[in-house]
Design a protein around this motif. Structure first.
Motif, PDB file in Angstrom:
ATOM      1  N   PHE A  65       0.765  -1.235   0.260  1.00  0.00           N
ATOM      2  CA  PHE A  65       0.172   0.170  -0.149  1.00  0.00           C
ATOM      3  C   PHE A  65       0.841   0.560  -0.561  1.00  0.00           C
ATOM      4  CE2 PHE A  65      -2.196  -3.125   2.310  1.00  0.00           C
ATOM      5  CZ  PHE A  65      -3.309  -3.198   1.138  1.00  0.00           C
ATOM      6  N   GLN A  66       0.444   2.171  -0.870  1.00  0.00           N
ATOM      7  CA  GLN A  66       0.955   3.004   0.015  1.00  0.00           C
ATOM      8  C   GLN A  66       1.770   3.911   0.906  1.00  0.00           C
ATOM      9  OE1 GLN A  66       2.559   3.284  -2.480  1.00  0.00           O
ATOM     10  NE2 GLN A  66       1.535   5.219  -4.100  1.00  0.00           N
ATOM     11  N   PRO A  67       1.222   4.751   2.864  1.00  0.00           N
ATOM     12  CA  PRO A  67       1.985   4.462   3.314  1.00  0.00           C
ATOM     13  C   PRO A  67       3.445   4.055   4.007  1.00  0.00           C
ATOM     14  CG  PRO A  67       0.156   3.727   4.146  1.00  0.00           C
ATOM     15  CD  PRO A  67      -0.047   3.031   2.589  1.00  0.00           C
ATOM     16  N   SER A  68       4.129   5.008   4.125  1.00  0.00           N
ATOM     17  CA  SER A  68       5.075   4.697   5.095  1.00  0.00           C
ATOM     18  C   SER A  68       4.970   3.785   5.950  1.00  0.00           C
ATOM     19  CB  SER A  68       5.870   5.569   4.874  1.00  0.00           C
ATOM     20  OG  SER A  68       5.617   6.464   6.374  1.00  0.00           O
ATOM     21  N   ALA A  69       6.122   2.807   6.080  1.00  0.00           N
ATOM     22  CA  ALA A  69       6.506   1.723   7.518  1.00  0.00           C
ATOM     23  C   ALA A  69       6.536   2.668   8.824  1.00  0.00           C
ATOM     24  CB  ALA A  69       7.295   1.326   7.673  1.00  0.00           C
ATOM     25  N   GLN A  70       7.041   3.734   9.076  1.00  0.00           N
ATOM     26  CA  GLN A  70       6.928   4.756   9.932  1.00  0.00           C
ATOM     27  C   GLN A  70       4.994   5.268  10.321  1.00  0.00           C
ATOM     28  OE1 GLN A  70       9.172   5.121  12.112  1.00  0.00           O
ATOM     29  NE2 GLN A  70       7.818   6.587  13.084  1.00  0.00           N
ATOM     30  N   SER A  71       4.907   5.809   8.699  1.00  0.00           N
ATOM     31  CA  SER A  71       2.794   6.387   9.467  1.00  0.00           C
ATOM     32  C   SER A  71       2.270   4.470   9.723  1.00  0.00           C
ATOM     33  CB  SER A  71       2.619   6.339   8.599  1.00  0.00           C
ATOM     34  OG  SER A  71       3.011   7.555   7.583  1.00  0.00           O
ATOM     35  N   ILE A  72       2.948   3.733   9.376  1.00  0.00           N
ATOM     36  CA  ILE A  72       1.963   2.696   9.736  1.00  0.00           C
ATOM     37  C   ILE A  72       2.107   2.432  11.921  1.00  0.00           C
ATOM     38  CG2 ILE A  72       0.958   0.429   9.580  1.00  0.00           C
ATOM     39  CD1 ILE A  72       1.927   0.825   6.525  1.00  0.00           C
ATOM     40  N   ARG A  73       3.447   1.997  11.712  1.00  0.00           N
ATOM     41  CA  ARG A  73       4.246   1.902  12.931  1.00  0.00           C
ATOM     42  C   ARG A  73       3.729   3.354  14.127  1.00  0.00           C
ATOM     43  NH1 ARG A  73       8.767   0.211  10.467  1.00  0.00           N
ATOM     44  NH2 ARG A  73       9.560   2.689  10.629  1.00  0.00           N
ATOM     45  N   VAL A  74       3.659   4.505  13.739  1.00  0.00           N
ATOM     46  CA  VAL A  74       2.387   5.512  14.432  1.00  0.00           C
ATOM     47  C   VAL A  74       1.381   5.040  14.618  1.00  0.00           C
ATOM     48  CG1 VAL A  74       1.984   7.485  14.733  1.00  0.00           C
ATOM     49  CG2 VAL A  74       4.358   6.970  13.359  1.00  0.00           C
ATOM     50  N   TRP A  75       0.475   4.600  13.627  1.00  0.00           N
ATOM     51  CA  TRP A  75      -1.100   4.415  13.294  1.00  0.00           C
ATOM     52  C   TRP A  75      -1.160   2.919  14.578  1.00  0.00           C
ATOM     53  CZ3 TRP A  75      -1.760   3.925   7.530  1.00  0.00           C
ATOM     54  CH2 TRP A  75      -1.465   5.359   7.624  1.00  0.00           C
ATOM     55  N   VAL A  76      -0.245   2.554  14.601  1.00  0.00           N
ATOM     56  CA  VAL A  76       0.045   1.252  15.007  1.00  0.00           C
ATOM     57  C   VAL A  76      -0.058   1.419  16.981  1.00  0.00           C
ATOM     58  CG1 VAL A  76       0.921  -0.901  16.309  1.00  0.00           C
ATOM     59  CG2 VAL A  76      -0.007  -0.267  13.959  1.00  0.00           C
ATOM     60  N   ARG A  77       0.680   2.428  17.030  1.00  0.00           N
ATOM     61  CA  ARG A  77       1.491   3.414  18.664  1.00  0.00           C
ATOM     62  C   ARG A  77       0.074   3.970  18.881  1.00  0.00           C
ATOM     63  NH1 ARG A  77       3.435   7.729  21.314  1.00  0.00           N
ATOM     64  NH2 ARG A  77       4.722   7.006  22.768  1.00  0.00           N
ATOM     65  N   GLN A  78      -0.496   4.990  17.628  1.00  0.00           N
ATOM     66  CA  GLN A  78      -1.633   5.405  18.307  1.00  0.00           C
ATOM     67  C   GLN A  78      -2.846   4.608  18.552  1.00  0.00           C
ATOM     68  OE1 GLN A  78      -1.097   8.970  18.946  1.00  0.00           O
ATOM     69  NE2 GLN A  78      -3.839   8.492  20.009  1.00  0.00           N
ATOM     70  N   ALA A  79      -3.712   3.738  17.936  1.00  0.00           N
ATOM     71  CA  ALA A  79      -4.316   2.936  18.489  1.00  0.00           C
ATOM     72  C   ALA A  79      -3.826   2.165  19.577  1.00  0.00           C
ATOM     73  CB  ALA A  79      -4.541   1.950  17.354  1.00  0.00           C
ATOM     74  N   ASP A  80      -2.867   1.636  20.320  1.00  0.00           N
ATOM     75  CA  ASP A  80      -3.319   1.178  21.101  1.00  0.00           C
ATOM     76  C   ASP A  80      -2.496   1.612  22.591  1.00  0.00           C
ATOM     77  OD1 ASP A  80      -1.755  -0.814  19.756  1.00  0.00           O
ATOM     78  OD2 ASP A  80       0.611  -1.162  20.123  1.00  0.00           O
ATOM     79  N   LEU A  81      -2.586   2.998  22.112  1.00  0.00           N
ATOM     80  CA  LEU A  81      -2.691   4.243  23.796  1.00  0.00           C
ATOM     81  C   LEU A  81      -4.526   4.067  23.699  1.00  0.00           C
ATOM     82  CD1 LEU A  81      -0.452   6.386  22.630  1.00  0.00           C
ATOM     83  CD2 LEU A  81      -0.355   5.711  24.455  1.00  0.00           C
ATOM     84  N   ASP A  82      -4.557   4.362  22.198  1.00  0.00           N
ATOM     85  CA  ASP A  82      -6.615   5.104  22.422  1.00  0.00           C
ATOM     86  C   ASP A  82      -7.181   3.096  23.260  1.00  0.00           C
ATOM     87  OD1 ASP A  82      -5.554   7.275  21.624  1.00  0.00           O
ATOM     88  OD2 ASP A  82      -7.060   6.405  19.761  1.00  0.00           O
ATOM     89  N   GLY A  83      -7.018   2.440  22.915  1.00  0.00           N
ATOM     90  CA  GLY A  83      -7.683   1.231  22.958  1.00  0.00           C
ATOM     91  C   GLY A  83      -7.069   0.474  24.469  1.00  0.00           C
ATOM     92  N   GLY A  84      -5.732   1.080  25.157  1.00  0.00           N
ATOM     93  CA  GLY A  84      -5.640   1.311  26.612  1.00  0.00           C
ATOM     94  C   GLY A  84      -4.251  -0.032  26.557  1.00  0.00           C
ATOM     95  N   ARG A  85      -3.801  -0.102  25.591  1.00  0.00           N
ATOM     96  CA  ARG A  85      -2.849  -1.734  24.897  1.00  0.00           C
ATOM     97  C   ARG A  85      -1.695  -0.794  25.870  1.00  0.00           C
ATOM     98  NH1 ARG A  85      -4.000  -5.423  20.493  1.00  0.00           N
ATOM     99  NH2 ARG A  85      -6.227  -5.481  20.400  1.00  0.00           N
ATOM    100  N   ARG A  86      -1.103   0.276  25.642  1.00  0.00           N
ATOM    101  CA  ARG A  86      -0.218   0.744  26.488  1.00  0.00           C
ATOM    102  C   ARG A  86      -0.718   2.302  26.973  1.00  0.00           C
ATOM    103  NH1 ARG A  86       3.925   1.191  20.597  1.00  0.00           N
ATOM    104  NH2 ARG A  86       4.883   2.121  22.565  1.00  0.00           N
ATOM    105  N   GLN A  87       0.657   2.501  28.071  1.00  0.00           N
ATOM    106  CA  GLN A  87       0.647   3.660  28.788  1.00  0.00           C
ATOM    107  C   GLN A  87       1.631   4.587  28.374  1.00  0.00           C
ATOM    108  OE1 GLN A  87      -1.785   3.775  30.857  1.00  0.00           O
ATOM    109  NE2 GLN A  87      -2.858   2.192  29.618  1.00  0.00           N
ATOM    110  N   ASP A  88       2.473   4.592  27.800  1.00  0.00           N
ATOM    111  CA  ASP A  88       3.551   5.421  27.279  1.00  0.00           C
ATOM    112  C   ASP A  88       3.964   6.883  26.364  1.00  0.00           C
ATOM    113  OD1 ASP A  88       3.530   3.838  25.457  1.00  0.00           O
ATOM    114  OD2 ASP A  88       5.849   3.786  24.835  1.00  0.00           O
ATOM    115  N   GLY A  89       2.167   6.877  26.360  1.00  0.00           N
ATOM    116  CA  GLY A  89       1.818   7.701  25.113  1.00  0.00           C
ATOM    117  C   GLY A  89       1.871   9.464  25.803  1.00  0.00           C
TER     118      GLY A  89
END
Length: 89
Positions: A65-89
């Motif tokens: 797909f078109q987005p960069s790998a870094q963009s995808i990593r940022v989206w995953v990190r943000q989704a984890d923060l929003d979903g309570g999977r991470r607390q380091d944000g």
């Protein structure tokens, strides 16, 4: 010591070893090499996050797909923060 002569249009003079910074500050002199969307729809981002969680790597998704790998990593990190999977944000 020999000094370069500046003329009315700085882009026309040159001197070995110097950088033409006039063109760097001129917005009309820069052109995008390729078109990049400014924003991906939320549903597309959610699908990328789901694919990463299903063991696809951001690198292989970036190639497919078109987005960069870094963009995808940022989206995953943000989704984890929003979903309570991470607390380091």
């Amino acid at each position: 010591m020999i000094m370069p002569v500046m003329r009315a249009t700085p882009a026309k003079w040159s001197w070995t070893g110097l950088v033409d910074t006039w063109s760097l500050g001129n917005p009309g002199s820069r052109k995008k090499a390729f078109a990049v969307p400014d924003n991906y729809p939320p549903e597309f981002r959610r699908q990328m996050v789901e694919l990463v969680r299903a063991r696809r790597t951001p690198q292989e998704l970036a190639k497919e797909f078109q987005p960069s790998a870094q963009s995808i990593r940022v989206w995953v990190r943000q989704a984890d923060l929003d979903g309570g999977r991470r607390q380091d944000g």
